[in-house]
Design a protein around this motif. Structure first.
Motif, mmCIF file in Angstrom:
data_model
loop_
_atom_site.group_PDB
_atom_site.id
_atom_site.type_symbol
_atom_site.label_atom_id
_atom_site.label_comp_id
_atom_site.label_asym_id
_atom_site.label_seq_id
_atom_site.Cartn_x
_atom_site.Cartn_y
_atom_site.Cartn_z
ATOM 1 N N ALA A 36 56.296 37.514 64.757
ATOM 2 C CA ALA A 36 55.135 37.702 65.623
ATOM 3 C C ALA A 36 55.572 38.025 67.041
ATOM 4 O O ALA A 36 54.997 38.908 67.702
ATOM 5 C CB ALA A 36 54.271 36.441 65.607
ATOM 6 N N LEU A 37 56.605 37.346 67.524
ATOM 7 C CA LEU A 37 57.097 37.604 68.876
ATOM 8 C C LEU A 37 57.673 39.017 68.986
ATOM 9 O O LEU A 37 57.470 39.700 70.005
ATOM 10 C CB LEU A 37 58.160 36.574 69.257
ATOM 11 N N GLU A 38 58.378 39.459 67.973
ATOM 12 C CA GLU A 38 58.920 40.823 68.000
ATOM 13 C C GLU A 38 57.804 41.855 68.033
ATOM 14 O O GLU A 38 57.904 42.874 68.725
ATOM 15 C CB GLU A 38 59.824 41.046 66.786
ATOM 16 N N GLN A 39 56.711 41.588 67.324
ATOM 17 C CA GLN A 39 55.561 42.493 67.355
ATOM 18 C C GLN A 39 54.989 42.587 68.763
ATOM 19 O O GLN A 39 54.416 43.603 69.148
ATOM 20 C CB GLN A 39 54.505 41.993 66.356
ATOM 21 N N ALA A 40 55.166 41.520 69.559
ATOM 22 C CA ALA A 40 54.684 41.511 70.946
ATOM 23 C C ALA A 40 55.744 42.011 71.925
ATOM 24 O O ALA A 40 55.514 41.980 73.137
ATOM 25 C CB ALA A 40 54.250 40.099 71.333
ATOM 26 N N GLY A 58 51.063 42.661 76.733
ATOM 27 C CA GLY A 58 50.207 43.828 76.589
ATOM 28 C C GLY A 58 48.999 43.671 77.491
ATOM 29 O O GLY A 58 49.127 43.489 78.697
ATOM 30 N N ASP A 59 47.821 43.677 76.901
ATOM 31 C CA ASP A 59 46.609 43.586 77.702
ATOM 32 C C ASP A 59 45.961 42.205 77.640
ATOM 33 O O ASP A 59 44.833 42.026 78.101
ATOM 34 C CB ASP A 59 45.592 44.640 77.266
ATOM 35 N N SER A 60 46.640 41.210 77.084
ATOM 36 C CA SER A 60 46.061 39.879 76.963
ATOM 37 C C SER A 60 47.153 38.822 76.912
ATOM 38 O O SER A 60 48.297 39.100 76.528
ATOM 39 C CB SER A 60 45.189 39.789 75.699
ATOM 40 N N THR A 61 46.774 37.593 77.280
ATOM 41 C CA THR A 61 47.709 36.471 77.140
ATOM 42 C C THR A 61 47.638 35.861 75.747
ATOM 43 O O THR A 61 48.486 35.033 75.393
ATOM 44 C CB THR A 61 47.382 35.376 78.173
ATOM 45 N N LEU A 62 46.643 36.259 74.947
ATOM 46 C CA LEU A 62 46.484 35.760 73.585
ATOM 47 C C LEU A 62 46.737 36.892 72.604
ATOM 48 O O LEU A 62 46.079 37.926 72.657
ATOM 49 C CB LEU A 62 45.069 35.196 73.383
#
Length: 346
Positions: free
Chosen positions: A20-24, A92-96
């Motif tokens: 999940a972190l890599e996706q972010a 990206g565009d959000s903290t969540l």
């Protein structure tokens, strides 16, 4: 016993969280540490760019996206006001972020140790910091977070437990009766302050959520339980011991708090009601999470007859503690009859 429907959350793996972190766009260098957390799943990750991140994966169904983002916005507002907190990074565009069926946020790791609450200077420093925290909290209300300004959270926990099947038939009448007495006393205590001021709070301000560094002093972590409520909610959990010890501790905290923010002394009457509310809520929290494999392992005594009998006895003590009286009528000042050597307050 009823089960938490989201049993899969208890098996969330580090591998999944790293994916999940890599996706972010956050890539670990192989060093990671699973951190202690029952409510969420939390992972410390060393990133390839040298930063150390703490990733929190939120328990599904507990908070809405709006509630989580409101917490994040509050943390950012506190950080912008130079109140030391761990505020989530913008990814990206959000903290969540969402990954498959999970949601997560990432904050920078902030080191430190537990504060020494037997030191009056430490308590006073924490009091000043809480005053600054609450000045920010007063600026605007939460729109989506919970409110702790009545017995309602206790009623929710009571109703859930009564419908859960986790109370043995022979214990249920006594428990239900004493809880009803407690809830009535809590409502009475809040009702006795009709113009009670509420604000955005940390909400779970126990010593485990305050870290201390020798050069910078205290800073806050984990705003996961941020709520609307009276200021005393963030102060009373710093107190422990007998009545004299708590009066002395509270005097130190207020010495710091009131140098930067006003405090309504009428709220001292809410300490025992809030303590009682937390006790009832905690039983409900454990029951709701029982389907998570981590909970039976960590709390094997929960749900036993001994546990419920002990709760009945403690809640009866709280009924007495909440009877109208002048709470902390004569607060001891930090310099009055205090031994800060060895055993601390005595």
């Amino acid at each position: 016993m009823s089960q938490d429907p989201d049993t899969s959350f208890g098996n969330l793996t580090p591998e999944f969280m790293l994916d999940a972190l890599e996706q972010a766009g956050l890539y670990g260098d192989g060093r990671l540490l699973q951190l202690n957390s029952y409510e969420n799943r939390v992972l410390q990750v060393h990133l390839e760019d040298g930063r150390i991140a703490v990733a929190k994966f939120y328990r599904p169904g507990r908070w809405t996206d709006e509630q989580i983002l409101e917490e994040h916005s509050f943390a950012a507002e506190l950080a912008e006001s130079e109140v030391p907190v761990a505020a989530p990074w913008l990814l990206g565009d959000s903290t969540l972020r969402h990954y498959q069926d999970q949601r997560f946020a990432v904050t920078p790791r902030q080191g430190g140790r537990a504060p020494e609450l037997d030191d009056p200077e430490v308590l006073t420093w924490i009091g000043r910091l809480l005053g600054r925290f609450h000045l920010v909290g007063q600026r605007r209300p939460f729109k989506h977070r919970l409110h702790w300004a009545s017995a309602e959270p206790g009623r929710v926990a009571r109703d859930w437990l009564l419908n859960s099947g986790m109370l043995a038939p022979e214990i249920r009448p006594a428990w239900e009766n004493v809880v009803q007495q407690c809830l009535a006393s809590i409502d009475e205590a809040f009702g006795a302050i009709p113009d009670l001021k509420t604000l955005r709070l940390h909400g779970d301000c126990h010593p485990g959520n305050i870290l201390w560094t020798p050069d910078k002093g205290p800073h806050f972590v984990d705003l996961d339980d941020a709520v609307m409520g009276p200021a005393i909610q963030d102060l009373w959990m710093l107190l422990s011991g007998d009545d004299l010890s708590m009066r002395q501790q509270l005097a130190c905290v207020l010495d710091g708090y009131e140098t930067v923010a006003e405090f309504d002394r009428r709220e001292l009457a809410l300490i025992e009601p809030l303590r009682t509310l937390r006790m009832i809520h905690h039983s409900g929290w454990l029951a709701k999470r029982w389907g998570d494999p981590a909970f039976p392992h960590a709390f094997p005594w929960f749900g036993t007859p001994n546990y419920w009998n002990d709760q009945v006895a403690k809640l009866r003590e709280q009924v007495e503690a909440m009877r109208p009286r002048e709470p902390f009528a004569e607060l001891a000042r930090p310099e009055d009859e205090v031994d800060f050597d060895g055993d601390g307050f005595s």
